[in-house]
Design a protein around this motif. Structure first.
Motif, PDB file in Angstrom:
ATOM      1  N   ILE A 185       0.843  -1.201   0.000  1.00  0.00           N
ATOM      2  CA  ILE A 185       0.000   0.000   0.000  1.00  0.00           C
ATOM      3  C   ILE A 185       0.877   1.249   0.000  1.00  0.00           C
ATOM      4  CG2 ILE A 185      -1.666   1.351   1.333  1.00  0.00           C
ATOM      5  CD1 ILE A 185      -2.835  -1.384   2.279  1.00  0.00           C
ATOM      6  N   LYS A 186       1.917   1.250   0.828  1.00  0.00           N
ATOM      7  CA  LYS A 186       2.815   2.411   0.878  1.00  0.00           C
ATOM      8  C   LYS A 186       3.496   2.638  -0.464  1.00  0.00           C
ATOM      9  CE  LYS A 186       5.547   2.004   4.413  1.00  0.00           C
ATOM     10  NZ  LYS A 186       6.269   1.734   5.656  1.00  0.00           N
ATOM     11  N   ASN A 187       3.921   1.569  -1.115  1.00  0.00           N
ATOM     12  CA  ASN A 187       4.528   1.710  -2.440  1.00  0.00           C
ATOM     13  C   ASN A 187       3.537   2.278  -3.443  1.00  0.00           C
ATOM     14  OD1 ASN A 187       7.065   0.822  -1.708  1.00  0.00           O
ATOM     15  ND2 ASN A 187       6.654  -1.306  -2.262  1.00  0.00           N
ATOM     16  N   ASN A 188       2.302   1.803  -3.400  1.00  0.00           N
ATOM     17  CA  ASN A 188       1.272   2.321  -4.298  1.00  0.00           C
ATOM     18  C   ASN A 188       0.997   3.797  -4.033  1.00  0.00           C
ATOM     19  OD1 ASN A 188       0.886  -0.071  -5.686  1.00  0.00           O
ATOM     20  ND2 ASN A 188      -0.749  -0.775  -4.342  1.00  0.00           N
ATOM     21  N   ILE A 189       0.980   4.177  -2.772  1.00  0.00           N
ATOM     22  CA  ILE A 189       0.744   5.576  -2.425  1.00  0.00           C
ATOM     23  C   ILE A 189       1.878   6.449  -2.953  1.00  0.00           C
ATOM     24  CG2 ILE A 189       0.661   7.212  -0.484  1.00  0.00           C
ATOM     25  CD1 ILE A 189      -0.979   5.061   0.996  1.00  0.00           C
ATOM     26  N   ARG A 190       3.113   5.986  -2.800  1.00  0.00           N
ATOM     27  CA  ARG A 190       4.257   6.750  -3.332  1.00  0.00           C
ATOM     28  C   ARG A 190       4.100   6.968  -4.837  1.00  0.00           C
ATOM     29  NH1 ARG A 190       7.551   2.929  -0.463  1.00  0.00           N
ATOM     30  NH2 ARG A 190       8.096   3.772   1.544  1.00  0.00           N
ATOM     31  N   LYS A 191       3.745   5.906  -5.549  1.00  0.00           N
ATOM     32  CA  LYS A 191       3.578   6.008  -7.003  1.00  0.00           C
ATOM     33  C   LYS A 191       2.445   6.967  -7.359  1.00  0.00           C
ATOM     34  CE  LYS A 191       5.150   1.299  -7.849  1.00  0.00           C
ATOM     35  NZ  LYS A 191       4.724  -0.053  -8.231  1.00  0.00           N
ATOM     36  N   GLN A 192       1.326   6.845  -6.666  1.00  0.00           N
ATOM     37  CA  GLN A 192       0.183   7.709  -6.937  1.00  0.00           C
ATOM     38  C   GLN A 192       0.525   9.174  -6.652  1.00  0.00           C
ATOM     39  OE1 GLN A 192      -2.814   6.985  -8.259  1.00  0.00           O
ATOM     40  NE2 GLN A 192      -2.161   4.881  -8.559  1.00  0.00           N
ATOM     41  N   LYS A 193       1.249   9.409  -5.574  1.00  0.00           N
ATOM     42  CA  LYS A 193       1.620  10.778  -5.227  1.00  0.00           C
ATOM     43  C   LYS A 193       2.519  11.377  -6.300  1.00  0.00           C
ATOM     44  CE  LYS A 193       3.381  13.569  -1.467  1.00  0.00           C
ATOM     45  NZ  LYS A 193       4.018  13.606  -0.168  1.00  0.00           N
ATOM     46  N   ARG A 194       3.488  10.594  -6.790  1.00  0.00           N
ATOM     47  CA  ARG A 194       4.358  11.080  -7.868  1.00  0.00           C
ATOM     48  C   ARG A 194       3.541  11.378  -9.126  1.00  0.00           C
ATOM     49  NH1 ARG A 194       8.050   7.092  -5.887  1.00  0.00           N
ATOM     50  NH2 ARG A 194       7.311   5.638  -7.454  1.00  0.00           N
ATOM     51  N   GLU A 195       2.574  10.530  -9.427  1.00  0.00           N
ATOM     52  CA  GLU A 195       1.728  10.739 -10.602  1.00  0.00           C
ATOM     53  C   GLU A 195       0.910  12.020 -10.462  1.00  0.00           C
ATOM     54  OE1 GLU A 195       0.164   9.829 -14.374  1.00  0.00           O
ATOM     55  OE2 GLU A 195       1.907   9.067 -13.307  1.00  0.00           O
ATOM     56  N   ILE A 196       0.368  12.256  -9.298  1.00  0.00           N
ATOM     57  CA  ILE A 196      -0.395  13.490  -9.040  1.00  0.00           C
ATOM     58  C   ILE A 196       0.510  14.704  -9.217  1.00  0.00           C
ATOM     59  CG2 ILE A 196      -1.506  14.830  -7.197  1.00  0.00           C
ATOM     60  CD1 ILE A 196      -3.342  12.712  -8.376  1.00  0.00           C
ATOM     61  N   GLN A 197       1.724  14.636  -8.697  1.00  0.00           N
ATOM     62  CA  GLN A 197       2.658  15.746  -8.839  1.00  0.00           C
ATOM     63  C   GLN A 197       3.018  15.986 -10.292  1.00  0.00           C
ATOM     64  OE1 GLN A 197       5.614  14.288  -6.100  1.00  0.00           O
ATOM     65  NE2 GLN A 197       4.773  15.466  -4.387  1.00  0.00           N
ATOM     66  N   ARG A 198       3.139  14.907 -11.060  1.00  0.00           N
ATOM     67  CA  ARG A 198       3.446  15.030 -12.489  1.00  0.00           C
ATOM     68  C   ARG A 198       2.292  15.698 -13.230  1.00  0.00           C
ATOM     69  NH1 ARG A 198       2.934  11.929 -17.037  1.00  0.00           N
ATOM     70  NH2 ARG A 198       1.835  10.291 -15.938  1.00  0.00           N
ATOM     71  N   ILE A 199       1.076  15.287 -12.933  1.00  0.00           N
ATOM     72  CA  ILE A 199      -0.099  15.886 -13.572  1.00  0.00           C
ATOM     73  C   ILE A 199      -0.218  17.363 -13.184  1.00  0.00           C
ATOM     74  CG2 ILE A 199      -2.623  15.862 -13.651  1.00  0.00           C
ATOM     75  CD1 ILE A 199      -2.423  12.774 -13.302  1.00  0.00           C
ATOM     76  N   GLU A 200       0.052  17.660 -11.909  1.00  0.00           N
ATOM     77  CA  GLU A 200       0.022  19.055 -11.458  1.00  0.00           C
ATOM     78  C   GLU A 200       1.028  19.897 -12.250  1.00  0.00           C
ATOM     79  OE1 GLU A 200       0.325  21.591  -7.315  1.00  0.00           O
ATOM     80  OE2 GLU A 200       1.377  19.683  -7.461  1.00  0.00           O
ATOM     81  N   GLN A 201       2.214  19.342 -12.477  1.00  0.00           N
ATOM     82  CA  GLN A 201       3.231  20.062 -13.246  1.00  0.00           C
ATOM     83  C   GLN A 201       2.750  20.313 -14.676  1.00  0.00           C
ATOM     84  OE1 GLN A 201       5.954  21.468 -12.059  1.00  0.00           O
ATOM     85  NE2 GLN A 201       6.312  22.326 -14.081  1.00  0.00           N
ATOM     86  N   TYR A 202       2.116  19.322 -15.286  1.00  0.00           N
ATOM     87  CA  TYR A 202       1.566  19.509 -16.635  1.00  0.00           C
ATOM     88  C   TYR A 202       0.551  20.637 -16.650  1.00  0.00           C
ATOM     89  CZ  TYR A 202       3.529  14.962 -18.068  1.00  0.00           C
ATOM     90  OH  TYR A 202       4.363  13.918 -18.362  1.00  0.00           O
ATOM     91  N   CYS A 203      -0.320  20.664 -15.648  1.00  0.00           N
ATOM     92  CA  CYS A 203      -1.324  21.730 -15.567  1.00  0.00           C
ATOM     93  C   CYS A 203      -0.664  23.093 -15.479  1.00  0.00           C
ATOM     94  CB  CYS A 203      -2.247  21.511 -14.370  1.00  0.00           C
ATOM     95  SG  CYS A 203      -3.388  20.134 -14.569  1.00  0.00           S
ATOM     96  N   LYS A 204       0.376  23.206 -14.660  1.00  0.00           N
ATOM     97  CA  LYS A 204       1.096  24.480 -14.542  1.00  0.00           C
ATOM     98  C   LYS A 204       1.703  24.877 -15.873  1.00  0.00           C
ATOM     99  CE  LYS A 204       2.233  24.133  -9.647  1.00  0.00           C
ATOM    100  NZ  LYS A 204       3.295  23.931  -8.642  1.00  0.00           N
ATOM    101  N   GLU A 205       2.312  23.911 -16.554  1.00  0.00           N
ATOM    102  CA  GLU A 205       2.937  24.196 -17.838  1.00  0.00           C
ATOM    103  C   GLU A 205       1.909  24.633 -18.880  1.00  0.00           C
ATOM    104  OE1 GLU A 205       5.130  20.682 -18.892  1.00  0.00           O
ATOM    105  OE2 GLU A 205       6.536  20.944 -17.209  1.00  0.00           O
ATOM    106  N   LEU A 206       0.704  24.108 -18.769  1.00  0.00           N
ATOM    107  CA  LEU A 206      -0.358  24.465 -19.709  1.00  0.00           C
ATOM    108  C   LEU A 206      -1.148  25.693 -19.281  1.00  0.00           C
ATOM    109  CD1 LEU A 206      -1.663  20.867 -20.451  1.00  0.00           C
ATOM    110  CD2 LEU A 206      -0.410  22.361 -22.030  1.00  0.00           C
TER     111      LEU A 206
END
Length: 68
Positions: free
Chosen positions: A20-41
């Protein structure tokens, strides 16, 4: 036998928490990546991604406490 079964239960529970902790880490990184895309756009997210990241961190911290 009871002691062995309790050990097995502990191992299984620890493994579930680890996954579960590993999945949460991955999900958090994915959210941060999507947030960065939104900022760039230039998409205003009203800090909603930060809230989601904080929630993931809270769950992770709770699991950290359970695994000790």
């Amino acid at each position: 036998l009871t002691e062995l079964l309790n050990e097995i239960d502990d191992i299984i529970e620890s493994e579930k928490i680890r996954r579960i902790k590993n999945n949460i880490r991955k999900q958090k990184r994915e959210i941060q990546r999507i947030e960065q895309y939104c900022k760039e756009l230039g998409i205003d997210t009203n800090h909603k991604f930060e809230l989601i990241s904080e929630l993931f961190q809270e769950v992770f911290n709770t699991l950290e406490g359970e695994s000790l």
